[in-house]
Write an enzyme that holds these catalytic residues in place. Sequence first.
Site, mmCIF file in Angstrom:
data_model
loop_
_atom_site.group_PDB
_atom_site.id
_atom_site.type_symbol
_atom_site.label_atom_id
_atom_site.label_comp_id
_atom_site.label_asym_id
_atom_site.label_seq_id
_atom_site.Cartn_x
_atom_site.Cartn_y
_atom_site.Cartn_z
ATOM 1 N N LYS A 153 0.857 -1.187 0.000
ATOM 2 C CA LYS A 153 0.000 0.000 0.000
ATOM 3 C C LYS A 153 0.888 1.230 0.000
ATOM 4 O O LYS A 153 2.036 1.108 0.444
ATOM 5 C CB LYS A 153 -0.950 0.035 1.196
ATOM 6 C CG LYS A 153 -0.367 -0.311 2.563
ATOM 7 C CD LYS A 153 0.810 0.423 3.144
ATOM 8 C CE LYS A 153 0.792 1.911 3.316
ATOM 9 N NZ LYS A 153 2.090 2.434 3.855
ATOM 10 N N TYR A 156 -4.001 4.020 6.615
ATOM 11 C CA TYR A 156 -4.439 3.018 7.606
ATOM 12 C C TYR A 156 -5.731 3.480 8.276
ATOM 13 O O TYR A 156 -6.637 2.689 8.513
ATOM 14 C CB TYR A 156 -3.372 2.811 8.686
ATOM 15 C CG TYR A 156 -2.184 2.015 8.213
ATOM 16 C CD1 TYR A 156 -2.163 0.631 8.337
ATOM 17 C CD2 TYR A 156 -1.077 2.632 7.653
ATOM 18 C CE1 TYR A 156 -1.077 -0.110 7.906
ATOM 19 C CE2 TYR A 156 0.012 1.908 7.217
ATOM 20 C CZ TYR A 156 0.012 0.533 7.350
ATOM 21 O OH TYR A 156 1.084 -0.197 6.913
HETATM 22 P P1 NDP Z 1 12.473 1.514 1.827
HETATM 23 O O1 NDP Z 1 13.051 2.816 1.454
HETATM 24 O O2 NDP Z 1 12.939 0.911 3.110
HETATM 25 O O3 NDP Z 1 12.714 0.429 0.689
HETATM 26 C C1 NDP Z 1 12.356 0.672 -0.657
HETATM 27 C C2 NDP Z 1 13.289 -0.125 -1.542
HETATM 28 O O4 NDP Z 1 12.912 0.122 -2.889
HETATM 29 C C3 NDP Z 1 14.744 0.287 -1.457
HETATM 30 O O5 NDP Z 1 15.436 -0.392 -0.445
HETATM 31 C C4 NDP Z 1 15.263 -0.082 -2.834
HETATM 32 O O6 NDP Z 1 15.596 -1.452 -2.842
HETATM 33 C C5 NDP Z 1 14.041 0.066 -3.725
HETATM 34 N N1 NDP Z 1 14.111 1.288 -4.548
HETATM 35 C C6 NDP Z 1 14.129 1.300 -5.907
HETATM 36 N N2 NDP Z 1 14.198 2.544 -6.371
HETATM 37 C C7 NDP Z 1 14.231 3.360 -5.300
HETATM 38 C C8 NDP Z 1 14.336 4.763 -5.140
HETATM 39 N N3 NDP Z 1 14.392 5.591 -6.199
HETATM 40 N N4 NDP Z 1 14.363 5.278 -3.903
HETATM 41 C C9 NDP Z 1 14.289 4.474 -2.826
HETATM 42 N N5 NDP Z 1 14.201 3.125 -2.910
HETATM 43 C C10 NDP Z 1 14.176 2.560 -4.138
HETATM 44 O O7 NDP Z 1 10.893 1.705 1.838
HETATM 45 P P2 NDP Z 1 9.820 0.878 2.681
HETATM 46 O O8 NDP Z 1 10.173 -0.532 2.703
HETATM 47 O O9 NDP Z 1 9.585 1.572 3.951
HETATM 48 O O10 NDP Z 1 8.508 1.130 1.783
HETATM 49 C C11 NDP Z 1 8.312 0.443 0.569
HETATM 50 C C12 NDP Z 1 6.810 0.333 0.288
HETATM 51 O O11 NDP Z 1 6.198 -0.397 1.332
HETATM 52 C C13 NDP Z 1 6.091 1.679 0.253
HETATM 53 O O12 NDP Z 1 5.112 1.639 -0.748
HETATM 54 C C14 NDP Z 1 5.420 1.790 1.606
HETATM 55 O O13 NDP Z 1 4.220 2.547 1.583
HETATM 56 C C15 NDP Z 1 5.132 0.346 1.923
HETATM 57 N N6 NDP Z 1 5.149 0.074 3.355
HETATM 58 C C16 NDP Z 1 4.191 -0.738 3.875
HETATM 59 C C17 NDP Z 1 4.174 -1.003 5.203
HETATM 60 C C18 NDP Z 1 3.181 -1.953 5.759
HETATM 61 O O14 NDP Z 1 3.133 -2.127 6.964
HETATM 62 N N7 NDP Z 1 2.398 -2.607 4.934
HETATM 63 C C19 NDP Z 1 5.121 -0.377 6.139
HETATM 64 C C20 NDP Z 1 6.161 0.375 5.476
HETATM 65 C C21 NDP Z 1 6.146 0.604 4.139
HETATM 66 P P3 NDP Z 1 16.965 -1.978 -3.547
HETATM 67 O O15 NDP Z 1 18.064 -1.288 -2.831
HETATM 68 O O16 NDP Z 1 16.898 -3.424 -3.320
HETATM 69 O O17 NDP Z 1 16.859 -1.581 -4.979
#
Ligand code: NDP
Length: 374
Positions: free
Chosen positions: A137, A221
């Site tokens: 989400k 949420y």
């Molecule tokens: P993070 O920043 O921790 O991770 C995102 C990952 O996406 C990065 O580690 C990277 O992985 C990849 N990525 C690719 N392009 C980009 C870019 N331009 N900038 C940043 N990251 C990039 O984010 P979250 O894990 O916190 O959030 C990811 C998604 O999950 C969001 O949509 C958020 O809303 C959702 N979310 C859901 C939650 C829930 O409880 N359901 C809680 C937290 C977030 P790599 O290095 O491997 O390429």
Amino acid sequence: MSITRRQFGRQITAMSALSMAARFSPRALAQSAESASPQPVGYAIIGLGRIADHFMRGIQASPGSKVTALVSGHRDKAERIAAQYNVPKSSIYSYEEMDAMRSNKAVEAVYVALPNSMHAEYTIRSAKAGKHVLCEKPMAVSVAESKSMIDACNQANVKLMIAYRCHFEPTNLKAVKLIHDGEIGKVQSIQSAFGFDIGATEWRLNKKLAGGGPMMDVGIYCLNATRYLTGEEPSDLRAYATSDASDPRFKEVEENLVWNTKFPSGVVASCNTTYGANMGGYYRVYGSRGWIEASPAFNYDGLRLRAEYLGRDGKWVSLDEPNLEKDPIQFTRQADHFSACIRRNLTPKTPGEEGLRDMELIARLYNSAGITML
Ligand code: NDP
């Protein structure tokens, strides 16, 4: 569905509201108690960030699910994680190479854990590669994108589920059951909030990546909870947003958003979200005979349900139920459910249409607050 109508004592005319209530009803969820499938569903994890870590740890306890591939922009990190989850190096893909997953039979599904504005592209590419999609989400950053994701998955005949983990979480389910059973009487109003004081380097502050501020991220949420707690779809919404113009964090996305919602039965909700203060996510529901509160309601663990209401026997009921489950169990349940849907050819409880409905409401909220969406 008739139970929901009786208990609220109101006509909920919209079919979408009824189907939402049915999907979230405790009975429907209990019936879906997922069992292990003989052959685990193999998942490619797309984007190896914080939420992907929770999901991958959660999947280890899901007998019907397994991490079988990784998609990342950082090969070193991906190789480290691959070793941890026994993923062969040949199943590590860059974003550019990802479409080659089509021929990888070990991958049946993907988990899209990327910044919000990348969800649509990677969902559609995965669908075209013949993979089922569990997408984080918010579903996307616009209504049009959300619709195109649903269309792409339908055309490819793959399933699409949005990762609304609270729909599988016992504290939230108990709150829904108590309300739907009429324990607190006729529901009158809901208060809900979720926010945090965001770090200045987060991609969440970049509108091109996030699509919006705290509403897209954590306010969703509260919005989704008001829908599953009532089993209704809002009939009217109004919102206000503010941002501190001197704070460089809020040059592109809103800092605070507050909104009011009216539901067809007459329930009113008052919600807010922020990137400027730590605000434990919670909701409190007031009915004619008492109240129910989940606080925290949306965390990965440590949830707590409290209630005070006048029971049917005329005695006051007082509940205080801490949830002792530990992270990453919510992610295990989510994977259990999606894998079971794939194996048994069932529609997920939180399909693309559920994500689309929130996106449509967010679009209306942003419009009301004078915020332009991407
Ligand atoms: P993070 O920043 O921790 O991770 C995102 C990952 O996406 C990065 O580690 C990277 O992985 C990849 N990525 C690719 N392009 C980009 C870019 N331009 N900038 C940043 N990251 C990039 O984010 P979250 O894990 O916190 O959030 C990811 C998604 O999950 C969001 O949509 C958020 O809303 C959702 N979310 C859901 C939650 C829930 O409880 N359901 C809680 C937290 C977030 P790599 O290095 O491997 O390429």
